[in-house]
Write a protein that holds these residues in place. Structure first.
Motif, PDB file in Angstrom:
ATOM      1  N   SER A 401       0.851  -1.188   0.000  1.00  0.00           N
ATOM      2  CA  SER A 401       0.000   0.000   0.000  1.00  0.00           C
ATOM      3  C   SER A 401       0.886   1.236   0.000  1.00  0.00           C
ATOM      4  O   SER A 401       1.989   1.226   0.532  1.00  0.00           O
TER       5      SER A 401
ATOM      6  N   ARG B 159      -7.988   3.975  -1.848  1.00  0.00           N
ATOM      7  CA  ARG B 159      -6.974   2.934  -2.033  1.00  0.00           C
ATOM      8  C   ARG B 159      -7.545   1.597  -1.577  1.00  0.00           C
ATOM      9  O   ARG B 159      -8.431   1.572  -0.715  1.00  0.00           O
ATOM     10  N   HIS B 258      -4.886   1.211  -6.700  1.00  0.00           N
ATOM     11  CA  HIS B 258      -3.569   1.642  -6.270  1.00  0.00           C
ATOM     12  C   HIS B 258      -3.221   2.875  -7.086  1.00  0.00           C
ATOM     13  O   HIS B 258      -3.674   3.020  -8.218  1.00  0.00           O
TER      14      HIS B 258
END
Lengths: 532, 532
Positions: A401, B159, B258
């Motif tokens: 991430s 995200r 992402h």
């Protein structure tokens, strides 16, 4: 009687000449493919002003802090994505205490003197990257409440220099003396595909169109005919259309772009999967020809006709002969990732299977299973698991991430684990990084690429470059054997092994020891990498 | 007195054991990186139902044909993008009469027997391609008029598995007995970052959240705190959030992805441009070593330290020695595009310059100019012009457009010309296809790639594959010489030339004469190609 004649002659001349000229012009236009009509210059310079960080993020805290009567729900606030990620190592967690987590400050890979200059250059490159990537279609837009305007908020797209009818425009108002709507654009012009009675249209063929009528029904019919024509083409941009009526305003974007041309593979279907027609095995070798030959013969035991592509940067390369084998010779010691890039660049099949040259196929190295999951799901890549002589085998499943960190760069966190299982494939999961044994869509791997600067060791770097581009899976039940790295006292190490180890694990003086960190810092614009 | 003790012992045991168990569980969780929390399967199979063609195109004609009082404006209607492009050759135009325009029906490249099967397979592959590319963020959404709901229409992104505050939510209503808003999602859950007095919140942490209050101000404050947490991650998807209040409904999308990791090049800046640090010259050779040597020495005259990468698939390859020269040896006759792909895969600099092996640098082969335009504008690639011995030089500037053609495939039209000039670069224009002499961002060319199936001749194919991905420029004042193809009677042709011509222009029996057309038909899913 001569006079009139003499008057006629010059007239005739003029007529003929102008006719001739006209013809010439037409021919010229045709010849030049009507170039002339686009004779205009467009500014595609990088803009100087930098794009504000997190520009698409609504500054909600500031908007609510004035006022009272509310209590933060810390459990939720803690989960919110931050815009200023920190690089500190988290304390008080068992993982950190037991040193299962670590943080690498990447800036420190550069010596203090150069850091400032490097950071500035990185910032400039990043701004350019942003300007190539982002369009006004990424900006935050809010639909205002109680607006009489009806309009499309997404899904409107036009081809370069082409025209579309703008869908969904209307004005829902009552009891006005006169109904008027104005539309304005920056990269194209408006017109109407049909004219409706009792509606005044001003600015047809221009960047500002004004429609007005005493009857709202007529105006709305007219609005259904409003067209947008892109006149200024910049690949991958968007035009923001402003929509106005008495006391109200709205904005929406029209994407201006070519369609992305598909790249489909023409493979005859058959019962089961024709692995040789769908897959190419790609590998990179350096010195270890004994290992490589073992790999090839193990592949042949199960897949006699699959093509094997070998990238070789050995000093005195040996020719590997055999059917369906392609060997490529590179300059000496060009390196690990350069070789992987070469091998991948030569694959002609829909999928490629990456193997290291010291892998060995076994009865449970089932490529058909990998092909099946790639053919049936939206995954771009699926990994297997690598089995050591100890019978312990690893899938190296990780998730990653990225948190925003402003001008200092972002924070990358790598975690063991995966997102979820893949329905219908009990032993397969979705992750971001996997082991060095995978099958993938050839053009996706080529798109991400292996950074040729990484010469000796590298693995995760590829998956970091692929983040946001690759849809990655991993199946624990598809296995390949790994020729032992453990040298038992009684097994004598082969000559090539000794040479190879020397090159791979002993860093040459000319090489930059912290190259990987520098790449993460500059190329990927990260400030730190955390592993948990 | 023993009884209580004896009763105590088992209790102690239980306490100890459970404590032990607890510890073990914690350790396990830490070890497994909290895998357990994602234990769920997600369906990422390709869906069976096909995506309707032009689904994002509003069927405006049908919506307006009922009703009257309007006249079509044919001049505009003719310009509208069509969904059913035709392959007929346009008549009555001077260009077509003079045979300057042509149409190639691509399906005919396959023999009648196989066409149906090929087309069906192509359709299936295309559906899969669509499902990998498209998300619900591409669908058409309309903002309804006079809705009391205020909400974000674009620019909301989260995200994977992270949380955000949803920006811009509010309810603008007056004099209601009770104010209520409901939000629903499919790939994530809602919660509130703070709790506001006198507001009822139901469904926190679930996919359906309901907020209600007697005071609209309190409700709006509460709406500012609503968070969205992605719980089901599929790369590159979007969640459609439904927003409801009494009698009104709205929908908007949240993109789940992402960030795309940047790939920036760390090149020390200096006065002027350091061509050797920024550019690598890439070429492909086959047999013509005399030409290649001429090219190299001409490069060295102007750029003594620029790296030159050579892909070589000759039968008896000759070693090209020299500083900053990298030669790669491929299997014999691997082919033109395969070689280009190899050369490109080995470039380590930010930009690459493509040259054919029979080009010759001259005093006006100014790479600095190409670097400058790439550094200052958003272009990915910039071409020059190739000068023949006749002194005539060509930039091969073309534009391309793709019209939708439904299940039969789309129509590609290639036109001579360009879009517009580049401001600040008087001799440079933006186009879609250019000549075989260009400088480009290395990773962009790698992303598009040269289809290795194209073995002997090919040029436009690369730019077709790059359509929608490459931002292409062309400058007429940056020139390179082309070693003459015209063999004068008195110049005797070299041995290698004769060999080379034999291979390049005489088609080997094993080769498919209509390969290019088949690739356009299947790979690029086109039904015809028109040139104008």
């Amino acid at each position: 009687m001569r006079r009139p004649v003499s008057r006629m002659r010059p007239l005739k001349k003029i007529a003929c000449t102008s006719l001739l000229v006209a013809v010439v012009i037409v021919v010229l236009c045709e010849l030049t493919g009507n170039k002339w009509q686009y004779r205009m210059a467009v500014d595609i310079h990088y803009r100087m002003e930098s794009i504000p960080y997190g520009q698409h993020d609504y500054e909600w805290r500031t908007t609510v802090l004035n006022g009272s009567m509310y209590r933060w729900k810390e459990s939720v606030v803690r989960q919110l994505t931050k815009k200023d990620c920190k690089c500190e190592k988290e304390e008080s967690s068992l993982r950190s205490l037991l040193n299962w987590s670590s943080v690498t400050e990447l800036e420190t890979a550069f010596n203090a003197a150069e850091r400032h200059e490097v950071k500035q250059r990185r910032e400039k490159e990043y701004q350019h990257f942003q300007q190539r990537m982002k369009t006004s279609a990424d900006a935050l837009l809010i639909a205002r409440a109680n607006s009489p305007l009806e309009y499309p908020i997404q899904g409107v797209e036009v081809r370069p220099l082409k025209s579309i009818v703008i869908p969904g425009l209307s004005l829902q108002a009552k009891y006005w003396r006169r109904y008027e709507v104005n539309v304005t654009a920056a990269l194209g012009t408006f017109d109407v595909a049909a004219e409706v009675d009792e509606v005044t249209v001003e600015g047809a063929g221009q960047m500002h169109l004004s429609l007005s009528s005493a009857q709202v029904d007529n105006l709305n019919r007219q609005l259904q005919f409003v067209t947008y024509t892109n006149t200024i083409f910049n690949p991958n941009t968007a035009d923001t259309v402003l929509l106005k009526t008495a006391g109200h305003q709205a904005a929406f974007t029209i994407k201006i772009r070519h369609p992305v041309i598909p790249k489909l593979y023409n493979v005859k279907s058959q019962s089961g999967y024709n692995v040789s027609a769908l897959v190419t095995v790609a590998t990179k070798t350096f010195l270890r020809y004994d290992k490589l030959r073992e790999l090839i013969s193990s592949i042949r035991r199960f897949y006699p006709t699959v093509t094997i592509v070998i990238a070789d940067d050995s000093s005195n390369p040996q020719k590997i002969e055999g059917p369906f084998i392609e060997q490529y010779f590179m300059p000496y010691r060009k390196g690990w990732f350069a070789g992987r890039n070469l091998a991948v660049s030569q694959v002609q099949t829909k999928y490629l299977l990456w193997v290291d040259d010291d892998f060995i196929f076994a009865s449970d190295t089932k490529l058909e299973k990998m092909v099946e999951i790639l053919e049936k799901t939206t995954l771009d890549m699926v990994g297997g698991s690598v089995r050591e002589v100890t019978q312990y085998s690893t899938t190296f499943q990780h998730t990653m991430s990225v948190e925003q960190g402003g001008k200092d760069g972002d924070c990358l966190t790598v975690r063991k684990g995966f997102y979820h299982e893949v329905e219908g494939f009990p032993n397969c999961v979705v992750a971001d990084a996997i082991v060095n044994f995978f099958m993938a869509r050839t053009n996706k791997v080529q798109q991400v690429g292996f950074d040729p600067l990484i010469a000796r060791q590298g693995h995760l770097e590829f998956f970091i470059d692929g983040l946001g581009l690759l849809h990655v899976g991993s199946c624990s039940d598809i296995k390949v054997d790994h020729a032992s790295k453990i040298v038992m006292p009684w097994t004598r190490q082969s000559e090539s092994d000794r040479l190879y180890k020397g090159f791979r694990y002993i860093q040459p003086v000319e090489e930059d020891g912290r190259l990987q960190e520098k790449l993460l810092y500059f190329k990927n614009r990260l400030k730190c990498m955390k592993s948990k």
